[in-house]
Design a protein around this motif. Structure first.
Motif, mmCIF file in Angstrom:
data_model
loop_
_atom_site.group_PDB
_atom_site.id
_atom_site.type_symbol
_atom_site.label_atom_id
_atom_site.label_comp_id
_atom_site.label_asym_id
_atom_site.label_seq_id
_atom_site.Cartn_x
_atom_site.Cartn_y
_atom_site.Cartn_z
ATOM 1 N N TYR A 1 -5.152 9.030 -0.166
ATOM 2 C CA TYR A 1 -3.997 8.633 -0.970
ATOM 3 C C TYR A 1 -4.004 7.145 -1.303
ATOM 4 O O TYR A 1 -3.499 6.740 -2.342
ATOM 5 N N LEU A 2 -4.580 6.331 -0.448
ATOM 6 C CA LEU A 2 -4.664 4.898 -0.739
ATOM 7 C C LEU A 2 -5.617 4.587 -1.883
ATOM 8 O O LEU A 2 -5.402 3.646 -2.641
ATOM 9 N N PHE A 3 -6.685 5.370 -2.001
ATOM 10 C CA PHE A 3 -7.739 5.020 -2.948
ATOM 11 C C PHE A 3 -7.960 6.040 -4.063
ATOM 12 O O PHE A 3 -8.878 5.873 -4.856
ATOM 13 N N ARG A 4 -7.121 7.052 -4.156
ATOM 14 C CA ARG A 4 -7.324 8.016 -5.241
ATOM 15 C C ARG A 4 -6.954 7.388 -6.575
ATOM 16 O O ARG A 4 -6.176 6.437 -6.656
ATOM 17 N N LEU B 1 1.893 9.329 6.182
ATOM 18 C CA LEU B 1 0.830 9.963 6.969
ATOM 19 C C LEU B 1 0.400 9.066 8.130
ATOM 20 O O LEU B 1 0.187 9.547 9.250
ATOM 21 N N LEU B 2 0.261 7.776 7.873
ATOM 22 C CA LEU B 2 -0.157 6.847 8.934
ATOM 23 C C LEU B 2 0.911 6.721 10.015
ATOM 24 O O LEU B 2 0.592 6.594 11.191
ATOM 25 N N SER B 3 2.156 6.764 9.631
ATOM 26 C CA SER B 3 3.247 6.627 10.599
ATOM 27 C C SER B 3 3.354 7.834 11.524
ATOM 28 O O SER B 3 3.699 7.690 12.704
ATOM 29 N N ARG C 1 3.547 5.756 -0.799
ATOM 30 C CA ARG C 1 4.527 6.304 0.152
ATOM 31 C C ARG C 1 3.908 7.408 0.998
ATOM 32 O O ARG C 1 4.143 7.484 2.210
ATOM 33 N N THR C 2 3.108 8.254 0.381
ATOM 34 C CA THR C 2 2.471 9.354 1.115
ATOM 35 C C THR C 2 1.507 8.819 2.165
ATOM 36 O O THR C 2 1.519 9.259 3.316
ATOM 37 N N ALA C 3 0.669 7.863 1.787
ATOM 38 C CA ALA C 3 -0.281 7.275 2.738
ATOM 39 C C ALA C 3 0.460 6.608 3.896
ATOM 40 O O ALA C 3 0.082 6.774 5.063
#
Length: 141
Positions: A61-64, A82-84, A77-79
């Motif tokens: 999601y960070l690099f798409r 997910l990390l949290s 927001r999704t990335a």
């Protein structure tokens, strides 16, 4: 593809999330601990795999490639979410009956709390930097 400070910070957390379980658990205190029953090892494997999948998903999601500002914001927001999740789960594990952050034979305390605090700081900073960058990019266009 932009390597902004925010994306770099979030990528560090994503890589930590994906590999941290293997780095810290693939040893005599967890996976190879003869005192652990097979079912406990099963759940440790589940946790390591979950962290790996969350970290890889966040990197996606960070690099798409995103075609709109709204999609870029949603991906950020999704990335971030997910990390949290992995670190929220790690902190919450101490609340379950009979659980301890460290087996007594290996010490005491809650060292994971410091790791989680640092990673949450990176997540918040990375999100803030990247969110500002995206807003600036939108205004510029």
């Amino acid at each position: 593809m932009t390597f902004s400070p925010g994306r770099v910070a979030l990528s560090v957390v994503a890589l930590s999330t994906a590999t941290g379980g293997f780095i810290f658990d693939w040893n005599h205190t967890h996976v190879f601990n003869e005192r652990w029953p097979p079912h406990a090892k099963f759940h440790d494997g589940q946790t390591m795999s979950t962290g790996f999948l969350l970290g890889l998903s966040a990197l996606y999601y960070l690099f798409r490639t995103c075609n709109s500002p709204a999609m870029k914001r949603d991906s950020l927001r999704t990335a971030t979410w997910l990390l949290s999740l992995n670190w929220i789960a790690q902190l919450s594990a101490a609340l379950y009956p009979g659980s301890l952050p460290v087996d007594p034979e290996f010490g005491g305390g809650f060292p994971q709390a410091y790791i989680c605090a640092f990673l949450f700081l990176l997540i918040a900073s990375g999100f803030s930097f990247e969110h500002r960058r995206l807003r600036f990019e939108e205004k510029r266009d």
